[in-house]
Design a protein around this motif. Structure first.
Motif, mmCIF file in Angstrom:
data_model
loop_
_atom_site.group_PDB
_atom_site.id
_atom_site.type_symbol
_atom_site.label_atom_id
_atom_site.label_comp_id
_atom_site.label_asym_id
_atom_site.label_seq_id
_atom_site.Cartn_x
_atom_site.Cartn_y
_atom_site.Cartn_z
ATOM 1 N N ASN A 134 36.787 79.187 103.759
ATOM 2 C CA ASN A 134 36.971 77.169 103.360
ATOM 3 C C ASN A 134 35.706 77.535 102.347
ATOM 4 N N THR A 142 37.105 80.613 111.739
ATOM 5 C CA THR A 142 37.120 81.925 112.572
ATOM 6 C C THR A 142 35.746 81.382 114.054
ATOM 7 N N PRO A 188 31.245 76.020 107.871
ATOM 8 C CA PRO A 188 32.771 76.029 107.297
ATOM 9 C C PRO A 188 32.849 75.875 106.329
ATOM 10 N N PRO A 236 32.429 79.526 114.974
ATOM 11 C CA PRO A 236 31.607 77.811 115.067
ATOM 12 C C PRO A 236 30.857 78.311 115.026
ATOM 13 N N PRO A 267 40.054 67.951 107.279
ATOM 14 C CA PRO A 267 39.514 68.024 107.971
ATOM 15 C C PRO A 267 40.314 69.577 109.137
ATOM 16 N N GLN A 268 41.677 70.026 108.476
ATOM 17 C CA GLN A 268 42.703 71.063 109.072
ATOM 18 C C GLN A 268 41.922 72.617 108.148
ATOM 19 N N GLU A 269 41.961 72.108 106.655
ATOM 20 C CA GLU A 269 40.827 73.606 106.552
ATOM 21 C C GLU A 269 39.703 73.824 106.392
ATOM 22 N N LEU A 270 38.507 73.017 107.239
ATOM 23 C CA LEU A 270 37.208 73.005 108.243
ATOM 24 C C LEU A 270 37.685 73.781 109.412
ATOM 25 N N SER A 271 38.944 73.152 110.231
ATOM 26 C CA SER A 271 38.744 73.958 111.451
ATOM 27 C C SER A 271 39.313 75.487 111.520
ATOM 28 N N MET A 272 39.895 75.853 110.649
ATOM 29 C CA MET A 272 40.252 76.970 110.434
ATOM 30 C C MET A 272 39.297 78.631 109.704
#
Length: 288
Positions: free
Chosen positions: A141, A58, A64, A60, A51-56
């Motif tokens: 990603n 830029t 992702p 939306p 989840p942390q990687e997916l939140s990177m």
């Protein structure tokens, strides 16, 4: 197929009608078992993003996760001469894509070609061009898939894992995944075994027929029952050899030219580095 066909013609005493019956599998890029084996390996890599990687990611509004199929390239002239490789790769990727999540599920698919040699035109887009473009577009990603490779070797372990990964990270792609080659994947091996069984229960196809089919498109094959028929069968019974010879001569000439251009490129690079004492890449440092 062309090289194999030439060997069969040269050594009739080994491969002639009374020596060896054979059949050929001209292509298997679209076999359901192979497609599913590839899709399963890719899915494992897609599921590995945290989840942390997916939140990177830029943007939306964009998926992702991205998948880049990197196929082995060939000179453009081969395709222009009738080689079906590019079409088969595109169809293979499309079949695998149908079994993967789409943009609605957060996955975007891309295709590029790697391993070109020399200054001549190869299939585009080039992988080393696409990676910086993805980085510039904000991709964080990425799963890279060696689509036309079934085992690990220098073009996966060195070119992709080292060179392309370094380029990707320099381009801002921070979360890198590389789908492993199929190697001895059980589903893949089982499908290859099934393919052999299928081929032995279908009308035989000679090396000559396979060579023609891979340069002229689909052909209708006649059933064969004897060793003589298996060895001598032609596509439609008429004209196959003449067409094969014409295409063989065209490809030979283009291969000769491509080879000489590639050698000249290598020699020019070596000469520059010997005279300047610096690698050729030094010329481009100011542009990167």
């Amino acid at each position: 197929f062309r090289v194999l066909q030439e060997q069969f013609a040269k050594h009739v005493d080994w491969y002639g009608p009374q020596k060896m019956a054979h059949t050929v599998v001209p292509a298997w890029y679209d076999r359901p078992g192979y497609v599913k084996a590839m899709a399963d390996l890719i899915q494992k890599e897609l599921d590995s993003f945290t989840p942390q990687e997916l939140s990177m990611a830029t943007d939306p509004t964009k998926p992702p996760r991205h998948v880049l199929f990197s196929a082995h390239g060939v000179p453009r002239s081969y395709i222009d001469a009738g080689d079906p490789y590019q079409t088969q790769i595109e169809r293979c990727v499309a079949a695998i894509q149908q079994q993967l999540p789409g943009p609605e599920q957060g996955v975007q698919i891309h295709l590029s070609y790697q391993s070109r040699v020399g200054p001549i035109e190869w299939l585009r887009p080039y992988t080393d061009d696409v990676l910086p473009e993805l980085g510039e577009a904000g991709v964080k990603n990425l799963v890279v898939v060696p689509i036309s490779f079934v085992s690990e070797h220098i073009e996966t372990l060195e070119e992709i894992d080292i060179e392309y990964r370094e380029l990707a990270e320099e381009s801002g792609i921070v979360n890198w995944r590389r789908c492993p080659a199929l190697n001895t994947d059980l589903a893949f091996i089982d499908d290859m075994a099934d393919m052999v069984v299928d081929a032995l229960n279908e009308p035989a196809q000679t090396v000559t027929e396979a060579c023609v089919a891979n340069n002229c498109g689909d052909v209708q094959l006649e059933g064969t029952t004897t060793i003589e028929e298996i060895q001598a069968a032609g596509v439609g019974g008429v004209g196959a050899e003449a067409d094969l010879i014409a295409r063989r001569l065209l490809l030979r000439e283009k291969e000769r030219i491509n080879g000489r251009v590639a050698i000249l490129g290598v020699l020019a690079t070596l000469l520059f580095e010997l005279l300047s004492g610096q690698p050729l890449t030094h010329l481009f440092e100011g542009l990167l």
